[in-house]
Scaffold this motif. Structure first.
Motif, PDB file in Angstrom:
ATOM      1  N   GLY B 338      44.090  38.266  45.577  1.00  0.00           N
ATOM      2  CA  GLY B 338      44.537  37.453  44.441  1.00  0.00           C
ATOM      3  C   GLY B 338      43.845  37.800  43.138  1.00  0.00           C
ATOM      4  N   SER B 339      42.796  38.604  43.205  1.00  0.00           N
ATOM      5  CA  SER B 339      42.021  38.899  42.000  1.00  0.00           C
ATOM      6  C   SER B 339      42.439  40.197  41.324  1.00  0.00           C
ATOM      7  CB  SER B 339      40.530  39.030  42.353  1.00  0.00           C
ATOM      8  OG  SER B 339      40.097  37.887  42.998  1.00  0.00           O
ATOM      9  N   VAL B 340      43.111  41.059  42.081  1.00  0.00           N
ATOM     10  CA  VAL B 340      43.429  42.369  41.510  1.00  0.00           C
ATOM     11  C   VAL B 340      44.769  42.323  40.783  1.00  0.00           C
ATOM     12  CG1 VAL B 340      42.099  43.600  43.237  1.00  0.00           C
ATOM     13  CG2 VAL B 340      44.514  43.143  43.646  1.00  0.00           C
ATOM     14  N   ARG B 341      45.059  43.399  40.106  1.00  0.00           N
ATOM     15  CA  ARG B 341      46.292  43.449  39.326  1.00  0.00           C
ATOM     16  C   ARG B 341      47.424  44.027  40.173  1.00  0.00           C
ATOM     17  NH1 ARG B 341      44.715  47.501  35.087  1.00  0.00           N
ATOM     18  NH2 ARG B 341      44.649  48.607  37.062  1.00  0.00           N
ATOM     19  N   PRO B 342      48.662  43.765  39.765  1.00  0.00           N
ATOM     20  CA  PRO B 342      49.776  44.347  40.522  1.00  0.00           C
ATOM     21  C   PRO B 342      49.629  45.875  40.584  1.00  0.00           C
ATOM     22  CG  PRO B 342      50.586  42.773  38.911  1.00  0.00           C
ATOM     23  CD  PRO B 342      49.121  42.939  38.642  1.00  0.00           C
ATOM     24  N   GLY B 343      49.817  46.426  41.737  1.00  0.00           N
ATOM     25  CA  GLY B 343      49.698  47.883  41.890  1.00  0.00           C
ATOM     26  C   GLY B 343      48.331  48.315  42.373  1.00  0.00           C
ATOM     27  N   GLY B 350      35.712  48.305  56.613  1.00  0.00           N
ATOM     28  CA  GLY B 350      35.086  48.119  57.921  1.00  0.00           C
ATOM     29  C   GLY B 350      34.071  46.997  57.799  1.00  0.00           C
ATOM     30  N   GLY B 351      33.847  46.234  58.873  1.00  0.00           N
ATOM     31  CA  GLY B 351      32.857  45.167  58.854  1.00  0.00           C
ATOM     32  C   GLY B 351      33.059  44.251  57.666  1.00  0.00           C
ATOM     33  N   ASP B 352      32.019  44.124  56.858  1.00  0.00           N
ATOM     34  CA  ASP B 352      32.118  43.269  55.672  1.00  0.00           C
ATOM     35  C   ASP B 352      32.285  44.106  54.411  1.00  0.00           C
ATOM     36  OD1 ASP B 352      29.631  44.397  55.823  1.00  0.00           O
ATOM     37  OD2 ASP B 352      28.573  42.641  55.030  1.00  0.00           O
ATOM     38  N   GLU B 353      32.836  45.293  54.563  1.00  0.00           N
ATOM     39  CA  GLU B 353      33.023  46.198  53.425  1.00  0.00           C
ATOM     40  C   GLU B 353      34.497  46.282  53.037  1.00  0.00           C
ATOM     41  OE1 GLU B 353      29.457  49.378  54.427  1.00  0.00           O
ATOM     42  OE2 GLU B 353      31.417  49.592  55.374  1.00  0.00           O
ATOM     43  N   PHE B 354      34.740  46.199  51.747  1.00  0.00           N
ATOM     44  CA  PHE B 354      36.104  46.292  51.231  1.00  0.00           C
ATOM     45  C   PHE B 354      36.123  47.330  50.109  1.00  0.00           C
ATOM     46  CE2 PHE B 354      35.480  42.088  52.931  1.00  0.00           C
ATOM     47  CZ  PHE B 354      36.663  41.813  53.610  1.00  0.00           C
ATOM     48  N   VAL B 355      37.280  47.926  49.903  1.00  0.00           N
ATOM     49  CA  VAL B 355      37.436  48.863  48.785  1.00  0.00           C
ATOM     50  C   VAL B 355      38.637  48.421  47.955  1.00  0.00           C
ATOM     51  CG1 VAL B 355      38.015  51.237  48.128  1.00  0.00           C
ATOM     52  CG2 VAL B 355      36.382  50.823  49.969  1.00  0.00           C
ATOM     53  N   VAL B 356      38.426  48.394  46.645  1.00  0.00           N
ATOM     54  CA  VAL B 356      39.511  48.051  45.730  1.00  0.00           C
ATOM     55  C   VAL B 356      39.819  49.304  44.895  1.00  0.00           C
ATOM     56  CG1 VAL B 356      40.225  46.581  43.805  1.00  0.00           C
ATOM     57  CG2 VAL B 356      38.773  45.648  45.623  1.00  0.00           C
ATOM     58  N   VAL B 357      41.076  49.678  44.859  1.00  0.00           N
ATOM     59  CA  VAL B 357      41.480  50.840  44.057  1.00  0.00           C
ATOM     60  C   VAL B 357      42.343  50.348  42.899  1.00  0.00           C
ATOM     61  CG1 VAL B 357      42.632  53.086  44.083  1.00  0.00           C
ATOM     62  CG2 VAL B 357      41.518  52.241  46.143  1.00  0.00           C
ATOM     63  N   GLY B 361      41.927  54.039  34.064  1.00  0.00           N
ATOM     64  CA  GLY B 361      40.861  54.966  33.707  1.00  0.00           C
ATOM     65  C   GLY B 361      39.897  54.324  32.736  1.00  0.00           C
ATOM     66  N   SER B 362      40.064  53.034  32.505  1.00  0.00           N
ATOM     67  CA  SER B 362      39.206  52.320  31.554  1.00  0.00           C
ATOM     68  C   SER B 362      38.088  51.599  32.300  1.00  0.00           C
ATOM     69  CB  SER B 362      40.055  51.313  30.767  1.00  0.00           C
ATOM     70  OG  SER B 362      39.233  50.305  30.235  1.00  0.00           O
ATOM     71  N   LEU B 363      36.855  51.918  31.932  1.00  0.00           N
ATOM     72  CA  LEU B 363      35.724  51.267  32.583  1.00  0.00           C
ATOM     73  C   LEU B 363      35.716  49.772  32.273  1.00  0.00           C
ATOM     74  CD1 LEU B 363      33.205  51.585  34.288  1.00  0.00           C
ATOM     75  CD2 LEU B 363      31.908  52.079  32.210  1.00  0.00           C
ATOM     76  N   ASP B 364      36.060  49.434  31.039  1.00  0.00           N
ATOM     77  CA  ASP B 364      36.077  48.015  30.653  1.00  0.00           C
ATOM     78  C   ASP B 364      37.049  47.237  31.527  1.00  0.00           C
ATOM     79  OD1 ASP B 364      34.215  48.488  28.753  1.00  0.00           O
ATOM     80  OD2 ASP B 364      35.640  48.644  27.080  1.00  0.00           O
ATOM     81  N   THR B 365      38.231  47.818  31.714  1.00  0.00           N
ATOM     82  CA  THR B 365      39.229  47.131  32.544  1.00  0.00           C
ATOM     83  C   THR B 365      38.718  46.981  33.967  1.00  0.00           C
ATOM     84  OG1 THR B 365      40.958  48.146  31.208  1.00  0.00           O
ATOM     85  CG2 THR B 365      41.631  47.203  33.308  1.00  0.00           C
ATOM     86  N   ALA B 366      38.112  48.063  34.482  1.00  0.00           N
ATOM     87  CA  ALA B 366      37.610  48.032  35.858  1.00  0.00           C
ATOM     88  C   ALA B 366      36.513  46.978  35.998  1.00  0.00           C
ATOM     89  CB  ALA B 366      37.077  49.407  36.248  1.00  0.00           C
ATOM     90  N   LEU B 367      35.641  46.905  35.002  1.00  0.00           N
ATOM     91  CA  LEU B 367      34.555  45.922  35.079  1.00  0.00           C
ATOM     92  C   LEU B 367      35.092  44.500  34.967  1.00  0.00           C
ATOM     93  CD1 LEU B 367      31.740  47.721  33.042  1.00  0.00           C
ATOM     94  CD2 LEU B 367      31.897  47.358  35.516  1.00  0.00           C
ATOM     95  N   GLU B 368      36.154  44.345  34.187  1.00  0.00           N
ATOM     96  CA  GLU B 368      36.780  43.009  34.118  1.00  0.00           C
ATOM     97  C   GLU B 368      37.256  42.592  35.502  1.00  0.00           C
ATOM     98  OE1 GLU B 368      40.009  42.729  31.346  1.00  0.00           O
ATOM     99  OE2 GLU B 368      38.732  43.368  29.674  1.00  0.00           O
ATOM    100  N   VAL B 369      37.909  43.535  36.187  1.00  0.00           N
ATOM    101  CA  VAL B 369      38.396  43.229  37.535  1.00  0.00           C
ATOM    102  C   VAL B 369      37.213  42.916  38.454  1.00  0.00           C
ATOM    103  CG1 VAL B 369      39.600  44.151  39.559  1.00  0.00           C
ATOM    104  CG2 VAL B 369      40.451  44.651  37.262  1.00  0.00           C
ATOM    105  N   ALA B 370      36.160  43.742  38.377  1.00  0.00           N
ATOM    106  CA  ALA B 370      34.994  43.553  39.252  1.00  0.00           C
ATOM    107  C   ALA B 370      34.331  42.206  38.980  1.00  0.00           C
ATOM    108  CB  ALA B 370      34.005  44.698  39.043  1.00  0.00           C
ATOM    109  N   ASP B 371      34.193  41.860  37.698  1.00  0.00           N
ATOM    110  CA  ASP B 371      33.575  40.565  37.361  1.00  0.00           C
ATOM    111  C   ASP B 371      34.436  39.409  37.872  1.00  0.00           C
ATOM    112  OD1 ASP B 371      31.379  41.671  36.214  1.00  0.00           O
ATOM    113  OD2 ASP B 371      32.200  41.679  34.179  1.00  0.00           O
ATOM    114  N   ARG B 372      35.743  39.591  37.722  1.00  0.00           N
ATOM    115  CA  ARG B 372      36.635  38.521  38.202  1.00  0.00           C
ATOM    116  C   ARG B 372      36.482  38.366  39.713  1.00  0.00           C
ATOM    117  NH1 ARG B 372      41.057  40.012  35.711  1.00  0.00           N
ATOM    118  NH2 ARG B 372      42.074  41.169  37.401  1.00  0.00           N
TER     119      ARG B 372
END
Lengths: 266, 706
Positions: B338-343, B350-357, B361-372
Motif C-alpha cells: 500500500g505504500s509504493v506507487r503504481p508499477g 526471504g525470512g523478514d527481508e523484502f525488496v521494493v523496486v 531514477g530520482s533519489l529524492d523520489t526513492a527516499l520519499e517512498v522509503a520514508d513513507r
C-alpha cells in the motif's frame, strides 16, 4: 398510364453503348462469371482502371470487411471483397450510375440499405453475405434506368407511391416492367448468374426465388421510409424468417449501412 | 411435317439474311420437330395482343401433355404464366433473347416451374421459345444430394462442441455454430458479419486481423486470442485457422476454437504459486529477478532498488511464536504494497527481508517512498495481545552503469541495508561507496579462500605442547595452526580467514582440510622421528562444526585413511562454542570420546561455562587461556590456580597456553600444571622445522628472565 415512349430494348441498347465507353468494367463483368478466372486475372484487368481499382481497394480496407488498412495489394483486395463484389462495382460503373447526376435523390441511400439488408439476410437464405450484398446493391439499377429515361414521370411516381411492392405495381403500370425486373434484364444481358437474375425477376411476385430481396426491400423500407406500412417478414418469405428476427436484422443492417456508406465513398 | 411447320420453313427461307440451303433447314427442322428432350415452340406476336402458338415440337407436346395440333393457334398464356401472373408480353424483345421463369400448366393440371428462353426471329414477328424445367431431374438429384451433404455438414458443425466460425470474405462471418454462441453467450445474429469482432479483446484485435490476413493469403495459422463474452468475462482461446478458397468467389477461412480459460486459470494459479510467496502473496525472488532484468533492458530507464529488513523480527518469533511472526509478515507485506506507487514491485526476498523496486531514477523520489514505508510500518500491530511497533532498516541503491544485472543491484541494496543496520537500525541508508568497496574486498577474499581450499593451499604450523614433569621435558603433543599465504596480500591472519569461512559457509571445507593435513603430517612423523615423534596432534574445531552431525564420521574416516589411532588426535573446541548448544556438543563429543579421540576445551575461563555441564561433558583437557598465564607475573594467580584445581578435581588434564617465560613455567609447575605451550617453549613451526626441533632435543629459545 402507360408511357408509350419507354422502349426497354432501347434502354438495354444504351447499356451496350455505355459498355464500349467503359471497357475495363465491361471486361470485368464479362470475365468474373468464369470459374476459371482467378484473383490474379481479375486484379490484372482491374488495375487498368485506376478509379475502379481504388474503389475495390477502399472497399476491401473498409470496416465492412473488418480489415481496415491491412489490404495492400489489389489481388488480395479482390479475394477479400469477392469476385461478385468486384463485378457489382464494375456493373455500377458500366451502367453509368456511379457518377450520374440524373438519379433519384435517395438512390444511393436506398441502394446501400438494400445492400446491407441483403448481406445481413443472405446466410438465412443459403446465400453468402457478399453475394447477397451484391444483389441488394444492384437491385436499384432499374430505378436508375427508369429515371434516366423518364425523369419527371419517375419522380412523380416515387412521390406518390410507397417504397416497395406498391411502387413496383406503379412502375409496371407505367412502364410495363418494374425496376427490379429491368435490373434483371440488364444483368441477364451481362450474363450474371441466373439465380441472381431470377431473384430480381421474382421480387415483385411470390415464390422462393425473390424471397431474400423481398425481405431486404421490407427491411430497407422500415429504415428509410417513416410512413411505411409493414408487411410481416414471414409472409414475404414463406416463413423462412419471421418477425422475431426483425430487430436483430434491423440493427445489423443499420451498422453495416454505416460501414458500406463509407466503404463505397457515398 | 405439319403445314404450320412448312410455312415457317418457307418464311425462314424467304427472310433469312444468310439464306441457309433449303435441305439444311429441312434437316434442322426435322430434328427439332422430333426432339423429345427439348420443348420448342414458335409463337406469333405480330397482330394479336398476346402471343399465339404457331408451332410446337415433340418435347413441347410431352411437356404440356397435349397434341401438337391442340396447341397450334392457342394463346401461349393458356399454358404458361410468369410467377407474378403478369403479362408474358415483356419477354418478347425484337432484337435480343430473353430468359424468364414461368409456370407451365400441363393437361392434367400439374404445374411445372420452367425456364423460358425467347429468341426473336429476324422479321420481328415470330419468336422461338425454348422451355425446359427450371431444374432437370439430374439437377434436382444433384441439388438434393448437395443439400443433404451440406445439411449433414451443417449439423456436424452446428452440433459440434468445438466453437467454429466460417468467413466467406475477409473478416465477415457467414456462419457460426452453437458452441461459439454458447462460448460468448450471444445469439448467432450478433456474431455473423463483422459482429463477432466486437467480442475480440481490444488488445488482440490487431493480432487477429494480421492472422486473418495471413490466412486469407493461403496460410494455416494458430494463435491464442482473448474474447470478451456477454457477461464481460474474458475467455481465453486457442484458435486454428484454415483458409477457405471458393473458386470464382473469393477467399475466406474456417476457424475452430478451444476454450482454454479454465486451463489457463489453473496454469496461472500454478505459476502464481510458483512465483509468489504463499504466506504474504508477494512475488518471490524469481519474479523479482525477472522484473529487474526486464526493467534493465532499457538502459535509460530509471530504477531504484530498496532492501528492507525488519529489525528484531527474531525477537517476535522467539517470544510470541512463529504464528505471530507470520501474522506480522503478512501485515508488513500489506503495508508495503500500500505504500509504493503504481508499477512499483514489492517482493519477499526471504525470512523478514523484502525488496521494493521503484521505476524512478530520482533519489529524492526513492527516499520519499522509503520514508513513507518506514512511517507506515511503524504503526502499531497487535500480536497476541502485545502491541508491536515494527521497525525496519532500508538500504537504497539507484541503478548506475556499474549495475549490469539484477544480482548487482540486489547485492548493493543489501549492502546498503547492512549499513543501515550497523548505524542504528530503523533508518534508510543510500549505498555508501566506501562500504561497497569494503564488501567487494571481502567478497573477493572469500572467493580467493574458496579457491585456496580447493587447491589445498592452506598450510599448517605446529606448536609443541611439552610436559615438564620429571627430569627431562617430554613432547606431549603439537597443536596444528592453520596458515594462509595469500599470493597478493601476504599472510592472512587465521582470525580473519576462519571468520570468513564461518560467515560464508566454508567452515566444513576448512575443518576437513586442516584435519586431513594434520593427520597426514602425524602419520609422516612416525617413520621420520620414531620415538621422538609427537605422540598426539591437536586440531581446532570451529564452533559451527559442533552443529555438524557428519563431523564424527569425517574424523573417523580421516584417522582411518592415515592409519592413526584415535588417541593420537585431540580436538580442541572453545569454551564459548561448547556453550552455544551444550546438548548437541555433548552428543558429538561423547561419540568422539567413545571412539577414543581426545577432547580439549580451549581458552577455558573466558566464557561462561556451566560447571554442571562441564562435569558431564566428555572432555579430557582444559586449556588455561593465555590471558590468565600472562597475568601470573603480576601476581594474579587466582584464576589460573582455580582452573588448574578444577581440572584436577574433575580428573582432567590441564594445559597452559601462551607460556613465554621461565618464571611462568615455574609458577605453573608449582600450581600442578606441567603441560605447557607457548613461545617460551617454541613458536609454531613448519612441518620440517618441527622435525628438526624434535631431533634437536626439544630446545627452548633464549627467553628473558622475569
Amino acid at each position: 398510364m402507360r408511357v408509350a415512349g419507354l422502349d426497354i430494348d432501347a434502354v438495354l441498347d444504351s447499356l451496350d453503348q455505355m459498355a464500349s465507353r467503359r471497357p475495363v468494367a465491361a471486361r470485368i463483368v464479362a470475365t468474373s462469371n468464369n470459374d476459371s478466372t482467378g484473383a490474379t486475372d481479375l486484379a490484372a484487368i482491374l488495375g487498368a482502371d485506376v478509379a475502379l481499382a481504388a474503389k475495390v481497394m477502399k472497399l476491401a480496407n473498409s470496416a465492412y470487411f473488418g480489415l481496415s488498412g491491412k489490404v495492400t495489394s489489389l489481388r488480395f483486395a479482390v479475394t477479400v471483397v469477392g469476385f461478385n463484389t468486384v463485378r457489382s462495382i464494375a456493373t455500377v460503373s458500366l451502367a453509368g450510375i456511379d457518377d450520374a447526376t440524373a438519379l433519384p435523390e435517395d438512390f444511393w441511400e436506398t441502394s446501400v440499405h438494400l445492400a446491407a439488408a441483403s448481406g445481413t439476410l443472405g446466410p438465412r437464405f443459403q446465400e453468402t453475405a457478399a453475394d447477397a450484398m451484391c444483389l441488394g446493391l444492384l437491385a436499384q439499377l432499374g430505378v436508375g434506368l427508369l429515371h434516366q429515361a423518364d425523369a419527371d414521370g419517375y419522380g412523380q411516381l416515387t412521390a406518390t407511391t410507397g417504397f416497395g411492392p406498391e411502387r413496383f405495381i406503379a412502375e409496371t403500370r407505367r412502364y410495363g416492367i418494374c425496376s427490379p425486373q429491368l435490373t434483371a434484364e440488364a444483368l441477364q444481358q451481362w450474363r450474371f448468374p441466373v439465380e441472381m437474375v431470377d431473384a430480381l425477376r421474382s421480387v415483385h411476385a411470390a415464390g422462393p426465388a425473390g424471397a431474400l430481396l423481398r425481405a431486404a426491400y421490407e427491411i430497407t423500407a422500415r429504415l428509410v421510409d417513416p410512413g411505411h406500412r409493414r408487411t410481416s417478414l414471414g409472409s414475404l418469405t414463406d416463413n423462412r424468417i419471421n418477425e422475431s428476427q426483425a430487430p436483430a436484422t434491423l440493427a445489423r443492417t443499420r451498422a453495416d449501412v454505416e460501414a458500406l456508406r463509407a466503404a463505397l465513398g457515398l | 411435317m405439319s403445314a404450320v411447320a412448312a410455312s415457317s420453313v418457307d418464311d425462314a427461307d424467304r427472310r433469312s439474311p444468310q439464306r441457309e440451303p433449303r435441305d439444311v433447314v429441312a434437316a434442322v427442322l426435322h430434328a427439332a420437330t422430333a426432339d423429345a428432350e427439348v420443348a420448342l415452340m414458335v409463337t406469333d406476336f405480330s397482330d394479336a395482343v398476346e402471343p399465339i402458338i404457331r408451332w410446337s415440337n415433340l418435347g413441347a407436346t410431352e411437356l404440356l401433355g397435349r397434341a401438337s395440333s391442340d396447341l397450334d393457334g392457342e394463346r401461349l398464356a393458356d399454358f404458361m404464366q410468369p410467377p407474378d401472373k403478369a403479362s408474358l408480353a415483356t419477354i418478347f424483345r425484337r432484337e435480343r433473347p430473353t430468359t424468364t421463369l414461368v409456370t407451365v400448366r400441363t393437361a392434367v393440371g400439374e404445374t411445372v416451374a420452367c425456364r423460358l428462353i425467347a429468341i426473336p426471329a429476324p422479321d420481328g414477328c415470330l419468336w422461338t421459345l425454348r422451355v425446359h424445367p427450371a431444374q432437370s431431374d439430374l439437377e434436382l438429384a444433384l441439388r438434393a444430394s448437395a443439400d443433404a451433404h451440406e445439411h449433414r455438414f451443417k449439423v456436424l458443425a452446428e452440433r459440434s462442441p468445438v466453437p467454429t466460425m466460417m468467413s466467406e470474405q475477409g473478416m465477415r462471418l457467414g456462419h457460426v455454430n452453437d458452441a461459439l454462441c454458447a462460448l460468448l453467450g450471444v445469439t448467432a445474429d450478433k456474431l455473423i458479419g463483422t459482429g463477432w469482432m466486437a467480442y475480440i479483446h481490444g488488445e488482440d484485435l490487431e493480432r487477429m486481423t494480421d492472422t486473418v490476413v495471413a490466412v486469407l493469403a493461403g496460410q494455416e495459422r494458430e494463435m491464442q486470442a482473448r474474447f470478451v463474452d456477454s457477461q464481460r468475462r474474458v475467455r481465453y482461446t486457442d484458435m486454428r485457422f484454415t483458409p477457405l478458397h471458393t473458386p470464382g468467389v473469393g477467399d475466406g477461412f474456417v476457424a475452430t476454437m478451444e476454450d482454454i480459460t479454465d486451463r489457463r486459470a489453473l496454469e496461472e494459479q500454478l505459476n502464481f504459486q510458483a512465483t509468489h510467496d504463499s504466506l504474504t502473496g508477494l512475488p518471490r525472488r524469481g519474479k523479482l529477478w525477472d522484473h529487474i532484468t526486464a526493467a534493465m533492458e532499457d538502459p535509460q530507464a530509471g530504477l531504484t532498488c530498496m532492501f528492507l529488513d525488519l529489525d528484531n523480527f527474531k525477537l517476535v518469533n522467539d517470544s510470541l511464536g512463529h504464528k505471530a511472526g507470520d501474522t506480522l509478515l503478512v501485515e508488513i507485506a500489506h503495508r508495503l504494497s500500500g505504500s509504493v506507487r503504481p508499477g512499483d514491485l514489492v517482493a519477499r526476498f526471504g525470512g523478514d527481508e523484502f525488496v521494493v523496486v521503484c521505476g524512478t531514477g530520482s533519489l529524492d523520489t526513492a527516499l520519499e517512498v522509503a520514508d513513507r514505508i518506514l512511517r507506515v510500518l511503524s504503526d502499531p500491530v497487535m500480536l497476541g495481545g502485545v502491541e508491536i511497533h515494527p521497525r525496519a532498516s532500508i538500504g537504497v541503491v539507484l541503478r548506475s552503469p556499474d549495475h549490469h544485472s539484477a544480482d548487482d543491484l540486489i547485492r548493493d541494496c543489501d549492502i546498503a541495508m547492512y549499513q543501515a543496520k550497523a548505524r542504528g537500525r530503523g533508518r534508510v541508508m543510500v549505498l555508501d561507496e566506501g562500504a561497497r568497496s569494503a564488501v567487494y574486498d571481502t567478497l573477493t577474499l572469500v572467493s580467493d579462500l574458496r579457491q585456496a581450499l580447493e587447491e589445498r593451499r592452506i598450510t599448517l604450523c605446529y606448536q609443541p605442547i611439552v610436559c615438564y614433569e620429571g627430569t627431562h621435558p617430554q613432547l606431549a603433543s603439537v597443536e596444528a595452526l592453520a596458515r594462509w599465504q595469500h599470493p597478493d596480500r601476504g599472510t592472512i591472519p587465521a582470525s580473519v580467514f576462519v571468520r570468513l569461512a564461518e560467515e560464508h559457509g566454508l567452515v566444513r571445507e576448512l575443518g576437513e582440510l586442516v584435519l586431513d593435513i594434520a593427520c597426514a603430517a602425524m602419520a609422516a612423523w612416525q617413520p621420520q622421528l620414531g620415538a621422538l615423534a609427537p605422540p598426539q596432534v591437536n586440531v581446532n574445531l570451529s564452533a559451527l562444526q559442533m552443529n555438524d552431525h557428519l563431523l564424527v564420521q569425517t574424523v573417523k574416516r580421516t584417522l582411518r585413511r592415515h592409519g592413526l589411532r584415535p588417541e593420537q588426535l585431540c580436538l580442541e573446541i572453545t569454551e564459548s562454542a561448547l556453550m552455544n548448544d551444550p546438548a548437541t556438543a555433548s552428543i558429538i563429543l561423547g561419540q568422539l570420546r567413545d571412539h577414543g579421540v581426545l577432547v580439549a576445551i580451549d581458552d577455558f575461563g573466558t566464557g561462561y561455562s556451566s560447571l554442571a555441564y562441564l562435569r558431564r561433558l566428555p572432555v579430557h583437557y582444559l586449556k588455561v587461556d593465555r590471558s590468565f598465564v600472562a597475568e601470573l607475573q603480576d601476581g594474579h594467580t587466582a584464576v589460573a590456580q582455580a582452573v588448574i584445581s578444577l581440572a584436577r578435581s574433575l580428573e582432567l588434564g590441564v594445559v597452559a597456553e601462551g607460556v613465554e617465560t621461565v618464571a611462568q613455567m615455574q609458577m605453573l609447575e608449582r600450581m600442578g600444571c606441567s603441560l605447557v605451550q607457548g613461545f617460551g617453549i617454541s613458536q609454531p613451526l613448519a612441518g620440517p622445522d618441527l622435525v628438526d626441533w624434535c631431533r634437536s632435543g626439544l630446545p627452548t629459545p633464549q627467553v628473558d628472565a622475569p
